[in-house]
Design a protein around this motif. Structure first.
Motif, short mmCIF file in Angstrom:
data_model
loop_
_atom_site.label_atom_id
_atom_site.label_comp_id
_atom_site.label_asym_id
_atom_site.label_seq_id
_atom_site.Cartn_x
_atom_site.Cartn_y
_atom_site.Cartn_z
N GLN B 165 1.26 78.99 16.10
CA GLN B 165 0.69 78.84 14.76
C GLN B 165 0.44 80.21 14.11
OE1 GLN B 165 -2.71 75.93 15.52
NE2 GLN B 165 -2.35 75.66 13.33
N GLU B 168 3.76 81.36 12.88
CA GLU B 168 4.20 80.59 11.72
C GLU B 168 3.46 81.04 10.47
OE1 GLU B 168 3.66 76.42 12.56
OE2 GLU B 168 4.54 76.69 14.56
N LEU B 203 10.82 78.83 15.75
CA LEU B 203 10.75 79.29 14.36
C LEU B 203 11.97 78.83 13.56
CD1 LEU B 203 9.29 82.88 14.80
CD2 LEU B 203 8.09 80.82 14.11
N VAL B 206 11.14 75.42 12.45
CA VAL B 206 10.16 75.43 11.35
C VAL B 206 10.82 75.87 10.05
CG1 VAL B 206 8.07 76.56 10.50
CG2 VAL B 206 8.22 75.86 12.89
#
Lengths: 546, 546
Positions: B165, B168, B203, B206
């Motif tokens: 997190q 991100e 990643l 994401v």
């Protein structure tokens, strides 16, 4: 070897053979015996003692060990394969190996075809015969053998089938270990991993076709790419069961795999048992002992065992470290016999001073003036050039002083040093006279020395030794001068670090002055003081525990 | 940054920030500027200059660079995320960062939940806000950002989803690089490899769901497990495109990843272009330059750039090495600006002496008496305690002498040194008088000094500087004393190593005697002699090429 000793990995120390190849390193037979005994205590199963066929000193070394053997470790004699175009039985070097009387022998042979043809100037076939003949001969004489495949990884890359043939030959001749050596130190971990796996599969296939015992694989790495430890770990994870290295990574060029990094990585992080837990806690001391014996300064920044390995600088997280060490330390320093240190420096804040006092067993009240006073004194002295990081003994004395507890072992009332050096005449010694008071009694002594510092040191000891007989065990072991501010144009200050020892401990004290004699005097006096302090603390501890 | 610069990997140097955390290291602003300029020449794209919010010296450093910018490298300001419960715009530290005027800023933030709650004493959510707010603010002020994920690997192991997190968040805020930091230095290469791959896949997923630019991954390692370089290489092979390290591996505790090992491994062995080929040949000199500026002794056993990295000891394979270097050397030393050395030692044979002479540009005829004579002289001197391995300048002079070509720059006819140190009075300086002959002309000079060695040195220079003005550029840079045979009971010999320099080169000379002044005198005189020899050789070379 004790029969109930069954580690998951076998450590093989070559400090006394490969390690001694380090530039500037030269050890006596007594030094080697002292190191061997320490490695024995540490629990290292194999200790490669030397090459008796090539080094006369080593003949003596092995002979001494026959008279006074190690308790647990196997000491190993090292040798090359016989020379071309002769027989092992007629090879004089191998007679020296047998005379060494070891149960185990390590034989190294060529793996790289180019080395055989251009280096040894013989045929590929003859090289295989040399390997076979040497190992079989040694076995016929009752020796167990380890085969070191020299330049293995490069040899394999250049001619894999020949390289594998050399291993197969060693295996068929009865070698119990095949050690893959990255002699040039140029291989990378992913290559080691892949090649070790290939070797193991290949040999398993060959074994399957013959009736032979599968030898185990060992790894011997060098640090030319800063990968010695990583390569050894990669090999172990690919199936190697023996790792060869040296204490403190001593060795030729950039050194061998450092056992002081390898053992904690393998045992504490990867869970391979190598030595007993309590033996692992001796690692730091063993590292320092070996550096002491070979007369090399210990690497303060060495992983795991270095003085700075768990040294925390900067006020920011020092309190955080103390509350929750594992969030800032990758292992507990005590597991390898090291300790956490709080570094005092220009950037130090109050929390650092408090933590440092604590590490000396002194509890300072945060609010008390002492702590602030010590901090200020440190900052003042450091701006004058004192460097306490390198002179912990001087720092300890400073703290005792600030707390009002610096013992007054003696008081120097006056001294004079005189030295002459007249070219053409024999250089005269320096002469020092000193007046010292002990318990109110004045003593005047004079002494000569090889120079002004030695003369001062000798006179001081002479004056004190009747009151403090332990001084006879103190030695000035090293003396370093650093010229500060050399390029500022103003008078350069000289910082003198004096290292003293009492046979099992060393401590460093510092002196700073524009005059080197003044600086030396400060450091020498504090060196004696600290030695006396240590002695009195030890005596008090004995008394307290009895 | 020049627009046509597109390496395959981006090097990021933190010598001037993380490197300065090394115990005992302290640099002035001028020192930092000199190092930055050298790194610029070396072709390092990112140079982390310091933390202006925390260190006043660094404010000056960045200001100076605004006045006199580097030619190619981006200099980067380093800072933490804003503190909890405030805003980035109100954070004074960030104002200092902006004032530094760099195009790039590196922000470090917490990745490990425990550090957030127990260390920063805030919530996991607030930590994410701190990351987001800080990066967005800096971008709004026109800065490009690099995000250093502190304690990344440990944080990921303890709470992978929170750690991800934090990445991100940094990514969504517009950080262009996400650097995974092994702050405790405890991670192993196979773990790094697996975790870096996981990060990149995660990643990418994401990213796939959002409209964002994929940041690139960087790696920042520490050497607590002796794995800093191996870990960095593992990360690169798993997809990282930036490696952070320091020159000579300087850093806290066991240091940072050593760029001097990393760059040659990545570029010469793995084929990633980082810097230009001719820049790579400057690596050894850059390493020594930096150690000189920070006043630390260079590590002679450092991989690639160490003085011993390509030093061959032992007569056995020296001739083999010369015929076919790549069978004994993992790279060509010249590729990193280093050179092969043949080590002279007790074990040296004739071939070593010949090879060493050749390295000084002297061809000795194998059959001539000189070679044997030099060898014998070396052995004699070494048994007296001389150590030529550490004093190459003395060795060079010895060789010139044996060949009848030792230039007679001056001849010391006589000298006297007198020093007094009376406690209670101001310590007096030492006084030296010296009589020297140059070209048959006698000169008598006297000088004072901070001690007997300094006085001798000063008197000698005073006597010689009118004949040899270059002497004014020579400096006595270090002085080491080692006490030999301390425990044998006979009179201990003292070995003095004197290091001299002329601003861009250093050389070491040796003296041995039972008298420290005598030993110092020998070393000092040879130090001056060698400096003059170097100067005359350089002058001859210039003449020859014009």
């Amino acid at each position: 070897m004790t029969t109930n000793y069954s580690p998951q990995l076998w450590l093989y120390d070559t400090t006394l053979r490969d390690g001694t190849q380090r530039e500037g390193l030269s050890v006596s037979i007594e030094d080697k015996l002292r190191i061997a005994k320490r490695l024995d205590q540490l629990g290292i199963p194999f200790i490669e003692g030397g090459w008796p066929g090539a080094n006369p000193k080593d003949v003596q070394f092995f002979w001494q060990l026959q008279e006074d053997p190690l308790k647990h470790s196997e000491v190993v004699a090292f040798c090359s394969t016989r020379r071309p175009n002769t027989t092992a039985a007629e090879e004089p070097m191998l007679q020296a190996i047998l005379a060494a009387g070891t149960r185990w022998v390590t034989i190294f042979g060529k793996s790289w075809d180019l080395h055989v043809t251009a280096g040894l100037k013989t045929t590929l076939e003859e090289n295989l015969a040399m390997i076979r003949d040497t190992i079989e001969y040694l076995r016929s004489q009752g020796r167990r053998t380890i085969y070191d495949a020299e330049h293995w990884f490069d040899g394999y890359k250049h001619n894999p089938s020949y390289a594998l043939q050399t291993l197969e030959t060693a295996m068929a001749s009865g070698a119990e270990w095949l050690v893959l050596c990255d002699t040039n130190g140029g291989t990378l971990p992913h290559e080691v991993s892949q090649i070790v796996q290939t070797v193991i599969s290949h040999l398993s296939l060959v074994i399957g076709q013959e009736t032979m015992t599968m030898p185990q694989i060992g790894i011997h790495t060098h640090n030319d790419s800063e990968m010695a430890v990583a390569n050894a770990v990669a090999a172990v994870m690919a199936g190697a069961k023996m790792v060869q290295g040296t204490i403190n990574g001593y060795g030729e060029r950039c050194g061998n795999a450092n056992l002081c990094s390898l053992i904690p990585n393998l045992q504490l992080k990867l869970g391979y048992s190598c030595i007993a837990e309590d033996q692992l806690t001796q690692l730091t001391e063993a590292s320092r002992f070996v550096s002491e014996v070979v007369n090399l300064a210990p690497d303060e920044h060495a992983p795991f065992v270095g003085r700075s390995a768990f040294a925390h600088k900067g006020g920011i997280h020092v309190s955080a470290v103390e509350r929750n060490p594992l969030t800032y330390e990758h292992i507990q320093p005590e597991q390898v016999g090291n300790r956490r240190r709080i570094v005092i420096s220009e950037q130090s804040g109050l929390s650092n001073v408090l933590a440092k006092a604590r590490s000396f067993g002194i509890e300072l009240d945060q609010l008390k003036a002492e702590a602030k006073q010590i901090l200020q004194r440190i900052k003042d002295l450091e701006s004058e050039g004192f460097q306490f990081e390198a002179a912990e003994a001087s720092f300890a004395l400073l703290m005792h002083e600030a707390l009002g507890g610096r013992p007054k072992f003696f008081e120097v009332k006056g001294f004079q040093v005189h030295c002459d050096l007249i070219e053409g005449k024999q250089a005269s010694n320096a002469l020092a006279t000193i007046k010292v008071a002990v318990d109110g009694k004045n003593i005047l002594e004079a002494a000569e020395g090889n120079g002004p510092v030695a003369a001062l040191d000798a006179a001081l000891r002479k004056a004190l030794v009747n009151f403090y007989p332990q001084i006879a065990t103190f030695d000035l072991t090293d003396y370093k001068v650093r010229i500060l501010n050399g390029h500022t144009g103003t008078a350069a200050k000289t910082r003198v670090l004096v290292e003293s020892g009492n046979g099992h401990q060393r401590w460093t004290t510092v002196g700073v002055s524009t005059n080197i004699l003044e600086a030396s005097y400060q450091a020498v006096v504090e060196g004696l003081e600290y030695g006396l302090l240590l002695h009195s603390q030890a005596a008090a501890a004995v008394k307290a525990s009895s």
